[in-house]
Design a protein around this motif. Structure first.
Motif, PDB file in Angstrom:
ATOM      1  N   GLU A   1      12.086   5.433  -4.043  1.00 13.65           N
ATOM      2  CA  GLU A   1      13.004   4.302  -4.230  1.00 13.65           C
ATOM      3  C   GLU A   1      13.968   4.533  -5.390  1.00 13.65           C
ATOM      4  O   GLU A   1      14.973   3.847  -5.519  1.00 13.65           O
ATOM      5  CB  GLU A   1      12.237   2.983  -4.417  1.00 13.65           C
ATOM      6  CG  GLU A   1      11.470   2.873  -5.712  1.00 13.65           C
ATOM      7  CD  GLU A   1      10.012   3.270  -5.591  1.00 13.65           C
ATOM      8  OE1 GLU A   1       9.194   2.707  -6.331  1.00 13.65           O
ATOM      9  OE2 GLU A   1       9.683   4.141  -4.765  1.00 13.65           O
ATOM     10  N   HIS A   2      13.680   5.524  -6.230  1.00 13.01           N
ATOM     11  CA  HIS A   2      14.530   5.846  -7.382  1.00 13.01           C
ATOM     12  C   HIS A   2      15.409   7.068  -7.138  1.00 13.01           C
ATOM     13  O   HIS A   2      16.168   7.455  -8.020  1.00 13.01           O
ATOM     14  CB  HIS A   2      13.658   6.078  -8.623  1.00 13.01           C
ATOM     15  CG  HIS A   2      12.807   4.911  -8.964  1.00 13.01           C
ATOM     16  ND1 HIS A   2      13.314   3.740  -9.484  1.00 13.01           N
ATOM     17  CD2 HIS A   2      11.477   4.719  -8.842  1.00 13.01           C
ATOM     18  CE1 HIS A   2      12.320   2.883  -9.678  1.00 13.01           C
ATOM     19  NE2 HIS A   2      11.199   3.440  -9.279  1.00 13.01           N
ATOM     20  N   ALA A   3      15.285   7.689  -5.969  1.00 20.35           N
ATOM     21  CA  ALA A   3      16.028   8.912  -5.659  1.00 20.35           C
ATOM     22  C   ALA A   3      17.201   8.595  -4.739  1.00 20.35           C
ATOM     23  O   ALA A   3      17.008   8.098  -3.628  1.00 20.35           O
ATOM     24  CB  ALA A   3      15.102   9.925  -4.996  1.00 20.35           C
ATOM     25  N   GLU A   4      18.400   8.897  -5.193  1.00 16.77           N
ATOM     26  CA  GLU A   4      19.585   8.613  -4.388  1.00 16.77           C
ATOM     27  C   GLU A   4      19.553   9.383  -3.066  1.00 16.77           C
ATOM     28  O   GLU A   4      20.011   8.888  -2.047  1.00 16.77           O
ATOM     29  CB  GLU A   4      20.847   8.956  -5.181  1.00 16.77           C
ATOM     30  CG  GLU A   4      22.102   8.488  -4.524  1.00 16.77           C
ATOM     31  CD  GLU A   4      23.319   8.560  -5.430  1.00 16.77           C
ATOM     32  OE1 GLU A   4      24.406   8.235  -4.930  1.00 16.77           O
ATOM     33  OE2 GLU A   4      23.188   8.921  -6.607  1.00 16.77           O
TER      34      GLU A   4
ATOM     35  N   ALA B   1       2.402   9.786  -0.097  1.00 14.34           N
ATOM     36  CA  ALA B   1       3.467   9.155  -0.882  1.00 14.34           C
ATOM     37  C   ALA B   1       3.318   7.640  -0.867  1.00 14.34           C
ATOM     38  O   ALA B   1       2.829   7.061   0.106  1.00 14.34           O
ATOM     39  CB  ALA B   1       4.835   9.555  -0.331  1.00 14.34           C
ATOM     40  N   THR B   2       3.755   7.043  -1.961  1.00  7.04           N
ATOM     41  CA  THR B   2       3.850   5.587  -2.065  1.00  7.04           C
ATOM     42  C   THR B   2       5.264   5.265  -2.545  1.00  7.04           C
ATOM     43  O   THR B   2       5.866   6.049  -3.281  1.00  7.04           O
ATOM     44  CB  THR B   2       2.820   4.995  -3.048  1.00  7.04           C
ATOM     45  OG1 THR B   2       3.166   5.357  -4.390  1.00  7.04           O
ATOM     46  CG2 THR B   2       1.410   5.471  -2.729  1.00  7.04           C
ATOM     47  N   MET B   3       5.774   4.117  -2.117  1.00  4.39           N
ATOM     48  CA  MET B   3       7.127   3.748  -2.524  1.00  4.39           C
ATOM     49  C   MET B   3       7.326   2.249  -2.334  1.00  4.39           C
ATOM     50  O   MET B   3       6.558   1.598  -1.628  1.00  4.39           O
ATOM     51  CB  MET B   3       8.162   4.523  -1.706  1.00  4.39           C
ATOM     52  CG  MET B   3       8.158   4.189  -0.227  1.00  4.39           C
ATOM     53  SD  MET B   3       8.481   5.575   0.872  1.00  4.39           S
ATOM     54  CE  MET B   3       6.996   6.522   0.736  1.00  4.39           C
ATOM     55  N   ALA B   4       8.376   1.747  -2.947  1.00  7.49           N
ATOM     56  CA  ALA B   4       8.733   0.335  -2.785  1.00  7.49           C
ATOM     57  C   ALA B   4       9.323   0.121  -1.400  1.00  7.49           C
ATOM     58  O   ALA B   4      10.148   0.905  -0.931  1.00  7.49           O
ATOM     59  CB  ALA B   4       9.736  -0.079  -3.846  1.00  7.49           C
TER      60      ALA B   4
ATOM     61  N   VAL C   1      12.533   1.525   0.449  1.00  9.17           N
ATOM     62  CA  VAL C   1      12.503   2.344   1.662  1.00  9.17           C
ATOM     63  C   VAL C   1      11.806   1.561   2.773  1.00  9.17           C
ATOM     64  O   VAL C   1      10.708   1.032   2.565  1.00  9.17           O
ATOM     65  CB  VAL C   1      11.752   3.666   1.396  1.00  9.17           C
ATOM     66  CG1 VAL C   1      11.674   4.515   2.654  1.00  9.17           C
ATOM     67  CG2 VAL C   1      12.406   4.439   0.250  1.00  9.17           C
ATOM     68  N   SER C   2      12.416   1.501   3.946  1.00 12.02           N
ATOM     69  CA  SER C   2      11.789   0.819   5.083  1.00 12.02           C
ATOM     70  C   SER C   2      10.898   1.800   5.840  1.00 12.02           C
ATOM     71  O   SER C   2      11.086   3.019   5.772  1.00 12.02           O
ATOM     72  CB  SER C   2      12.850   0.256   6.020  1.00 12.02           C
ATOM     73  OG  SER C   2      13.480   1.309   6.731  1.00 12.02           O
TER      74      SER C   2
ATOM     75  N   ASP D   1       4.772  -2.604  -0.866  1.00 10.92           N
ATOM     76  CA  ASP D   1       4.749  -1.145  -0.923  1.00 10.92           C
ATOM     77  C   ASP D   1       4.684  -0.560   0.469  1.00 10.92           C
ATOM     78  O   ASP D   1       4.248  -1.217   1.417  1.00 10.92           O
ATOM     79  CB  ASP D   1       3.518  -0.646  -1.688  1.00 10.92           C
ATOM     80  CG  ASP D   1       3.696  -0.691  -3.189  1.00 10.92           C
ATOM     81  OD1 ASP D   1       4.827  -0.873  -3.664  1.00 10.92           O
ATOM     82  OD2 ASP D   1       2.685  -0.528  -3.884  1.00 10.92           O
ATOM     83  N   LEU D   2       5.062   0.700   0.567  1.00 14.77           N
ATOM     84  CA  LEU D   2       4.968   1.483   1.780  1.00 14.77           C
ATOM     85  C   LEU D   2       4.206   2.758   1.423  1.00 14.77           C
ATOM     86  O   LEU D   2       4.498   3.395   0.411  1.00 14.77           O
ATOM     87  CB  LEU D   2       6.376   1.813   2.272  1.00 14.77           C
ATOM     88  CG  LEU D   2       6.538   2.574   3.572  1.00 14.77           C
ATOM     89  CD1 LEU D   2       5.905   1.816   4.744  1.00 14.77           C
ATOM     90  CD2 LEU D   2       8.022   2.813   3.838  1.00 14.77           C
ATOM     91  N   TYR D   3       3.211   3.112   2.220  1.00  9.88           N
ATOM     92  CA  TYR D   3       2.354   4.265   1.957  1.00  9.88           C
ATOM     93  C   TYR D   3       2.364   5.188   3.171  1.00  9.88           C
ATOM     94  O   TYR D   3       2.378   4.720   4.305  1.00  9.88           O
ATOM     95  CB  TYR D   3       0.907   3.829   1.714  1.00  9.88           C
ATOM     96  CG  TYR D   3       0.696   2.849   0.589  1.00  9.88           C
ATOM     97  CD1 TYR D   3       1.481   2.838  -0.555  1.00  9.88           C
ATOM     98  CD2 TYR D   3      -0.330   1.919   0.668  1.00  9.88           C
ATOM     99  CE1 TYR D   3       1.246   1.936  -1.590  1.00  9.88           C
ATOM    100  CE2 TYR D   3      -0.582   1.013  -0.360  1.00  9.88           C
ATOM    101  CZ  TYR D   3       0.219   1.031  -1.484  1.00  9.88           C
ATOM    102  OH  TYR D   3      -0.019   0.138  -2.504  1.00  9.88           O
ATOM    103  N   ILE D   4       2.318   6.496   2.913  1.00  4.19           N
ATOM    104  CA  ILE D   4       2.241   7.470   3.997  1.00  4.19           C
ATOM    105  C   ILE D   4       1.284   8.593   3.622  1.00  4.19           C
ATOM    106  O   ILE D   4       1.240   9.035   2.463  1.00  4.19           O
ATOM    107  CB  ILE D   4       3.629   8.054   4.353  1.00  4.19           C
ATOM    108  CG1 ILE D   4       3.535   8.968   5.574  1.00  4.19           C
ATOM    109  CG2 ILE D   4       4.257   8.762   3.166  1.00  4.19           C
ATOM    110  CD1 ILE D   4       4.876   9.397   6.143  1.00  4.19           C
TER     111      ILE D   4
END
Length: 180
Positions: free
Chosen positions: A85-88, A109-112, A136-137, A165-168
């Motif tokens: 979520e912080h990477a352009e 990975a985990t992300m917003a 990230v959706s 959160d979104l986890y993969i």
């Protein structure tokens, strides 16, 4: 990383019996002392571990950009927690991390996800004016996985509704490569 994401990663690595002989943790810098107890390197038994981050700090072995850096060995596991979520160029970074993996390697990975309030990747609180932030959706994440050019022997995508959160967790199979 907040506690729920940390626990999900540890439980996922354990439950799926993900090999941790060679680990690369992207975005490894722990931002504040309050995060130090949430250090994945200390919680997951491993062989070799490389903590990669764009900024020096606690838990960082290599200061570099994940879009240009090459690991010295192909890892069995790439962790990328609370980074995308912080990477352009998040999709490019995700695909690059997948590309580092050896056959049958894992990406966790985990992300917003959408709906999570903006937060800084540099410090506690809101993002700085010059800081990139975009959740990230699940559809976007699955699109990146499809675009990476690999197949998956295992693919888990979960949402955590409280923190949004979104986890993969994904085990890759590259065309022409067998398992190890």
């Amino acid at each position: 990383m907040h506690r729920e994401a940390y626990v999900w990663v540890i439980e996922t690595v354990s439950l799926l019996r993900i090999p941790t002989a060679e680990v690369v943790e992207v975005g490894s810098r722990l931002v504040t002392p309050a995060q130090y107890p949430l250090c994945l390197r200390e919680a997951i038994p491993h062989g070799r571990w490389i903590g990669l981050d764009q900024s020096p700090g606690y838990n960082v072995d290599v200061v570099a950009d994940g879009l240009t850096w090459e690991p010295p060995r192909r890892p069995t596991l790439v962790l990328c927690c609370e980074v995308l979520e912080h990477a352009e160029r998040a999709g490019d970074l995700f695909k690059r991390c997948l590309g580092w993996l050896r056959p049958q390697g894992w990406m966790v990975a985990t992300m917003a996800a959408p709906g999570r309030p903006p937060h800084s990747g540099r410090h506690e609180g809101d993002p700085d004016p010059d800081e990139w932030y975009r959740p990230v959706s699940a559809g976007e994440l699955l699109g990146w996985a499809t675009d990476a050019g690999c197949a998956f022997d295992h693919l888990t995508v979960e949402t955590e509704p409280f923190h949004r959160d979104l986890y993969i967790a994904a085990r890759v199979r590259w065309p022409g490569e067998g398992g190890e």
